[in-house]
Design an enzyme around this catalytic site. Structure first.
Site, PDB file in Angstrom:
ATOM      1  NE  ARG A  97     -49.324   8.561  39.749  1.00  0.00           N
ATOM      2  CZ  ARG A  97     -47.760   8.904  40.131  1.00  0.00           C
ATOM      3  NH1 ARG A  97     -47.092   8.705  40.929  1.00  0.00           N
ATOM      4  NH2 ARG A  97     -47.306   9.439  39.549  1.00  0.00           N
ATOM      5  CG  HIS A 100     -46.499  13.651  37.315  1.00  0.00           C
ATOM      6  ND1 HIS A 100     -46.847  14.088  37.886  1.00  0.00           N
ATOM      7  CD2 HIS A 100     -47.041  12.725  37.081  1.00  0.00           C
ATOM      8  CE1 HIS A 100     -48.716  13.834  37.976  1.00  0.00           C
ATOM      9  NE2 HIS A 100     -48.074  12.460  37.325  1.00  0.00           N
ATOM     10  CE1 TYR A 157     -53.794  14.569  42.078  1.00  0.00           C
ATOM     11  CE2 TYR A 157     -51.266  15.252  40.647  1.00  0.00           C
ATOM     12  CZ  TYR A 157     -52.483  14.322  40.455  1.00  0.00           C
ATOM     13  OH  TYR A 157     -51.580  12.864  40.043  1.00  0.00           O
ATOM     14  NE  ARG A 179     -47.860   6.055  36.827  1.00  0.00           N
ATOM     15  CZ  ARG A 179     -46.384   7.230  37.022  1.00  0.00           C
ATOM     16  NH1 ARG A 179     -45.432   6.658  37.909  1.00  0.00           N
ATOM     17  NH2 ARG A 179     -46.536   8.155  36.564  1.00  0.00           N
ATOM     18  CG  HIS A 228     -54.263   5.659  39.802  1.00  0.00           C
ATOM     19  ND1 HIS A 228     -52.742   5.735  39.252  1.00  0.00           N
ATOM     20  CD2 HIS A 228     -53.979   7.154  38.550  1.00  0.00           C
ATOM     21  CE1 HIS A 228     -52.154   5.948  38.666  1.00  0.00           C
ATOM     22  NE2 HIS A 228     -52.513   7.372  38.402  1.00  0.00           N
ATOM     23  CE  LYS A 277     -48.587   6.909  31.993  1.00  0.00           C
ATOM     24  NZ  LYS A 277     -49.247   7.790  32.230  1.00  0.00           N
TER      25      LYS A 277
END
Length: 336
Positions: free
Chosen positions: A282, A305, A314, A148, A279, A173
């Site tokens: 990414r 994640h 995706y 990120r 982003h 995150k």
């Protein structure tokens, strides 16, 4: 728990005290400066929306009215409404110490599930070819590692392993650490960037400047660490700035807006009509890895994640257009 004594007429003097308590509660939990500003801003709006009433005199009805106003009158996105709710809940739970039995009746906003914008390989090449210097290196690093924006900007020298071709992402995150890939083609450019960073580091040392910002109060546990080379920024700012929490003048990392502007200019020059953000690189990293046959679990780990269902989005991107269903019109073979 009984809240502090207050009166509606004394809202003005009570408000700064409340916000000071909230600021202290945020800092005790080591939340970022950006989260602090956001939470305090939403609580101010919440109080003003209800005529400067003290939050301890309000509850679920007022919270729901404020959240509804954000959607119906301000037309904010679901993510923005969710952020406002998080700030208000933090105020009641962690500052006022108020039990929240009425929370079950508050309608929580649901973020719509949208497919991310992804560039194809040719578009990525065209955009990156138009970017040079530090911005070009950071853009390539974001696409090549899946980091990120703020994870890239906050990189410390000690977290870049040129030998193992790895990058340790600290406090990503969810405040989680992870390891991601360092592209082979970026080793030489990164060495050059580290040399430039070293020059700024030595300049600060010679001028007796304060060390860089240290997370989680590590400056008290290891007082000298902030002035060490290992903790220095990989992408330091050219100048110095005032630390908003301590008032100390020190060198921070580069500002995020500079890369965002550079990428937007490059994408327009490359003739890309879709909205491209940092982003997007990414998203493109994940999609291109999946397209090349990389397994979904590995991609999940590289992206950081918590749930593989987040990474699975995706697969939907790949199933569009030429990668998925063939149009029945094409089966007719009609050419005009």
């Amino acid at each position: 728990m009984k809240p502090d004594t207050h009166s509606p007429g004394a809202a003005s003097p009570a408000q700064p005290r409340l916000l000071d308590r909230m600021r202290d509660a945020i800092r005790v939990r080591n939340y970022s400066v950006r989260t602090e500003k956001s939470y305090l801003g939403w609580v101010r709006r919440y109080i003003r929306f209800h005529g400067l009433r003290h939050p301890a005199d309000m509850g679920g009805v007022e919270v729901e009215a404020f959240l509804s106003h954000l959607v119906s009158q301000r037309d904010v996105a679901a993510a923005t409404q969710q952020q406002a709710l998080a700030a208000i809940l933090f105020l009641y739970r962690d500052v006022l110490g108020v039990q929240l039995p009425w929370l079950d009746n508050v309608v929580r906003p649901k973020k719509p599930r949208r497919l991310p914008t992804v560039l194809n390989r040719d578009e990525v090449m065209r955009v990156l070819a138009l970017m040079d210097g530090r911005h070009g290196l950071m853009a390539r690093l974001l696409y090549g590692s899946g980091m990120r924006l703020m994870e890239c900007l906050r990189l410390r020298v000690k977290d870049v392993d040129l030998q193992r071709r790895e990058i340790m992402v600290r406090e990503g995150k969810g405040n989680k650490d992870r390891v991601t890939v360092l592209p082979e083609t970026l080793v030489a450019p990164l060495v050059g960037q580290l040399q430039r960073a070293r020059a700024l580091f030595e300049l600060d040392q010679a001028q007796g400047r304060a060390g860089v910002f240290m997370p989680d109060a590590l400056d008290r546990k290891y007082p000298a660490a902030g002035a060490s080379w290992g903790w220095f920024w990989v992408f330091p700012a050219d100048g110095h700035s005032v630390d908003p929490r301590t008032g100390v003048v020190r060198r921070h990392h580069m500002h995020e807006k500079s890369l965002q502007r550079a990428l937007q200019i490059a994408s327009r020059q490359a003739g890309i009509t879709r909205q491209v953000s940092v982003h997007t690189l990414r998203h493109s990293f994940a999609t291109h890895l999946l397209d090349s046959g990389q397994d979904i679990r590995t991609i999940q780990q590289l992206l950081g994640h918590a749930d593989v269902s987040t990474t699975m989005i995706y697969t939907h991107v790949l199933n569009r257009g030429a990668h998925g269903v063939r149009s029945p019109l094409d089966a007719l073979g009609m050419v005009r």
